[in-house]
Design an enzyme around this catalytic site. Structure first.
Site, PDB file in Angstrom:
ATOM      1  N   ALA A   1      -0.474 -12.650   1.922  1.00 52.43           N
ATOM      2  CA  ALA A   1      -1.677 -12.554   2.745  1.00 52.43           C
ATOM      3  C   ALA A   1      -2.848 -12.068   1.893  1.00 52.43           C
ATOM      4  CB  ALA A   1      -1.430 -11.592   3.896  1.00 52.43           C
TER       5      ALA A   1
ATOM      6  N   GLY B   1       3.731 -12.972   2.143  1.00 52.67           N
ATOM      7  CA  GLY B   1       3.617 -14.261   2.820  1.00 52.67           C
ATOM      8  C   GLY B   1       3.804 -15.449   1.887  1.00 52.67           C
TER       9      GLY B   1
ATOM     10  N   GLU C   1       7.380 -15.834   1.782  1.00 54.62           N
ATOM     11  CA  GLU C   1       7.817 -16.323   3.104  1.00 54.62           C
ATOM     12  C   GLU C   1       7.569 -17.825   3.243  1.00 54.62           C
ATOM     13  OE1 GLU C   1       5.625 -13.158   5.133  1.00 54.62           O
ATOM     14  OE2 GLU C   1       7.460 -12.696   6.235  1.00 54.62           O
TER      15      GLU C   1
ATOM     16  N   GLU D   1       6.271  -5.888   1.342  1.00 56.53           N
ATOM     17  CA  GLU D   1       5.476  -5.308   2.432  1.00 56.53           C
ATOM     18  C   GLU D   1       5.701  -3.815   2.659  1.00 56.53           C
ATOM     19  OE1 GLU D   1       6.795  -8.293   2.483  1.00 56.53           O
ATOM     20  OE2 GLU D   1       5.445  -9.709   3.435  1.00 56.53           O
TER      21      GLU D   1
HETATM   22  N1  COA Z   1      -4.952 -10.790  -1.619  1.00 56.08           N
HETATM   23  C1  COA Z   1      -6.204 -10.931  -2.070  1.00 56.08           C
HETATM   24  N2  COA Z   1      -6.482 -11.007  -3.381  1.00 56.08           N
HETATM   25  C2  COA Z   1      -5.469 -10.945  -4.233  1.00 56.08           C
HETATM   26  C3  COA Z   1      -4.135 -10.771  -3.812  1.00 56.08           C
HETATM   27  C4  COA Z   1      -3.896 -10.695  -2.428  1.00 56.08           C
HETATM   28  N3  COA Z   1      -2.661 -10.596  -1.931  1.00 56.08           N
HETATM   29  N4  COA Z   1      -3.341 -10.705  -4.899  1.00 56.08           N
HETATM   30  C5  COA Z   1      -4.150 -10.849  -5.972  1.00 56.08           C
HETATM   31  N5  COA Z   1      -5.433 -10.982  -5.567  1.00 56.08           N
HETATM   32  C6  COA Z   1      -6.622 -11.130  -6.395  1.00 56.08           C
HETATM   33  C7  COA Z   1      -6.867  -9.913  -7.264  1.00 56.08           C
HETATM   34  O1  COA Z   1      -7.513  -8.907  -6.537  1.00 56.08           O
HETATM   35  C8  COA Z   1      -7.720 -10.508  -8.353  1.00 56.08           C
HETATM   36  O2  COA Z   1      -9.035 -10.678  -7.881  1.00 56.08           O
HETATM   37  P1  COA Z   1     -10.276 -10.061  -8.716  1.00 56.08           P
HETATM   38  O3  COA Z   1     -10.289 -10.854  -9.972  1.00 56.08           O
HETATM   39  O4  COA Z   1     -11.440 -10.340  -7.828  1.00 56.08           O
HETATM   40  O5  COA Z   1      -9.965  -8.614  -8.919  1.00 56.08           O
HETATM   41  C9  COA Z   1      -7.118 -11.899  -8.517  1.00 56.08           C
HETATM   42  O6  COA Z   1      -6.416 -12.192  -7.318  1.00 56.08           O
HETATM   43  C10 COA Z   1      -6.118 -12.024  -9.641  1.00 56.08           C
HETATM   44  O7  COA Z   1      -5.173 -10.987  -9.481  1.00 56.08           O
HETATM   45  P2  COA Z   1      -4.762 -10.016 -10.686  1.00 56.08           P
HETATM   46  O8  COA Z   1      -3.978  -8.886 -10.108  1.00 56.08           O
HETATM   47  O9  COA Z   1      -5.962  -9.670 -11.504  1.00 56.08           O
HETATM   48  O10 COA Z   1      -3.879 -11.028 -11.532  1.00 56.08           O
HETATM   49  P3  COA Z   1      -2.499 -10.766 -12.244  1.00 56.08           P
HETATM   50  O11 COA Z   1      -2.124 -12.058 -12.847  1.00 56.08           O
HETATM   51  O12 COA Z   1      -2.577  -9.562 -13.116  1.00 56.08           O
HETATM   52  O13 COA Z   1      -1.466 -10.417 -11.072  1.00 56.08           O
HETATM   53  C11 COA Z   1      -0.290 -10.652  -9.020  1.00 56.08           C
HETATM   54  C12 COA Z   1      -1.176 -11.351 -10.059  1.00 56.08           C
HETATM   55  C13 COA Z   1      -0.076 -11.662  -7.900  1.00 56.08           C
HETATM   56  C14 COA Z   1       1.044 -10.308  -9.659  1.00 56.08           C
HETATM   57  C15 COA Z   1      -0.966  -9.380  -8.502  1.00 56.08           C
HETATM   58  O14 COA Z   1      -2.295  -9.684  -8.149  1.00 56.08           O
HETATM   59  C16 COA Z   1      -0.313  -8.745  -7.296  1.00 56.08           C
HETATM   60  O15 COA Z   1       0.720  -8.096  -7.437  1.00 56.08           O
HETATM   61  N6  COA Z   1      -0.951  -8.884  -6.107  1.00 56.08           N
HETATM   62  C17 COA Z   1      -0.511  -8.207  -4.905  1.00 56.08           C
HETATM   63  C18 COA Z   1       0.533  -9.019  -4.219  1.00 56.08           C
HETATM   64  C19 COA Z   1       1.095  -8.309  -3.022  1.00 56.08           C
HETATM   65  O16 COA Z   1       1.395  -7.137  -2.995  1.00 56.08           O
HETATM   66  N7  COA Z   1       1.287  -9.121  -1.978  1.00 56.08           N
HETATM   67  C20 COA Z   1       1.950  -8.639  -0.788  1.00 56.08           C
HETATM   68  C21 COA Z   1       1.191  -9.029   0.408  1.00 56.08           C
HETATM   69  S1  COA Z   1       2.052  -8.399   1.810  1.00 56.08           S
END
Ligand code: COA
Length: 266
Positions: free
Chosen positions: A72, A117, A120, A140
């Site tokens: 999400a 998500g 999912e 989550e």
């Molecule tokens: N929602 C909104 N934006 C998200 C996001 C999310 N779930 N996950 C990543 N982004 C955004 C980051 O904020 C970043 O944006 P920015 O450049 O404006 O700061 C961009 O996507 C890239 O993410 P970043 O973390 O810089 O890249 P990365 O390659 O180092 O890591 C992930 C990628 C996916 C591993 C990491 O972003 C992450 O762990 N995200 C959280 C995922 C999460 O907990 N999801 C569970 C939802 S219930």
């Protein structure tokens, strides 16, 4: 690749490769997070593909090499009221269910992070193939919530209750190799070869009898929660549906004539 829907904002791309549709989540700068817009476009895309009988298998993947989908959109979520969050969860669940009951097989090509998500969505697909660099998890509880788009139910069914409890209760992220051992993904491919690996499986499915493939998917999914006798009755009902089909005759004729069958889905 063409934007599927949405005009100026191609959050979803659809690339047709003969009978296979490659659907790409296209928010690479936001780790393909599931914003309201992306969810709406995905729902429209799957609804349109469901109507297109020439599409015999679908592959879903994420744009870029970092993420399949980070789940999400947490930035968008912060600005939502509780009612809005609940309404969004409804939309998300509708999407997951549409993917799960999509009338032809859907394969997730997990090209990078698949969390919340995003994972999912992959779990709602029929098969999952991962890049060796991919990670996945239902993270989550680390955010103080629980999976809300089918994760608690589908992970336990796809893998095992133990795997679901380990991953969901810890919020742990697992690498592709472990996901393979847990039975979550059926294949792990080198990152650069993931799309080919997924398209290979999709093409194999697309070459089989489409009515048979659809009926087999319904029999497997529909039988999961039934007692064995009821599941066998469902299998028989699905078999009966295709018994009088032209495709069945074509399959037998092609075998006798030692040629590849040409199935029409009739
Ligand atoms: N929602 C909104 N934006 C998200 C996001 C999310 N779930 N996950 C990543 N982004 C955004 C980051 O904020 C970043 O944006 P920015 O450049 O404006 O700061 C961009 O996507 C890239 O993410 P970043 O973390 O810089 O890249 P990365 O390659 O180092 O890591 C992930 C990628 C996916 C591993 C990491 O972003 C992450 O762990 N995200 C959280 C995922 C999460 O907990 N999801 C569970 C939802 S219930």
């Amino acid at each position: 690749m063409e934007p599927s829907v949405g005009g100026a904002a191609p959050l979803v791309l659809v690339d047709r490769r003969d009978a296979v549709a490659l659907v790409t989540l296209n928010r690479p700068d936001a780790a393909n997070a599931l914003s309201k817009g992306l969810v709406a476009q995905l729902a429209e895309t799957f609804a349109a593909l469901a109507e297109d009988k020439d599409v015999r298998a679908v592959v879903v993947t994420g744009a870029g090499d970092k993420a399949f989908s980070a789940g999400a959109d947490l930035k968008e979520r912060r600005a939502m009221t509780l009612d809005e969050t609940w309404a969004f969860l409804d939309e998300l669940n509708n999407l997951m269910n549409a993917v799960a009951v999509f009338p032809r097989p859907v394969i997730a090509a997990i090209n990078g992070a698949a969390f919340g998500g995003g994972f999912e969505l992959a779990l709602a697909c029929d098969l999952r193939i991962a890049a060796d660099t991919a990670q996945m998890g239902l993270t989550e509880v680390r955010l103080g919530i629980i999976p809300g788009a089918g994760g608690t139910q589908r992970l336990a069914r796809v893998a095992s209750v133990a795997a679901a409890k380990e991953l969901i209760l810890t919020g742990r992220r697992v690498q592709a190799a472990r996901a393979y051992l847990l039975g979550i993904v059926t294949e792990v491919a080198p990152a650069g070869a993931l799309a080919d690996a997924a398209l290979r499986v999709a093409t194999e499915i697309a070459a089989a009898g489409p009515l048979a493939v659809a009926a087999a998917k319904r029999a497997i999914d529909g039988g999961l929660d039934l007692p064995l006798a009821d599941g066998l009755a469902l299998e028989a009902a699905c078999y009966e549906e295709i018994l009088a089909s032209d495709d069945r005759n074509e399959g037998l004729a092609a075998f006798a004539e030692k040629r590849p069958p040409v199935f029409k889905g009739e």
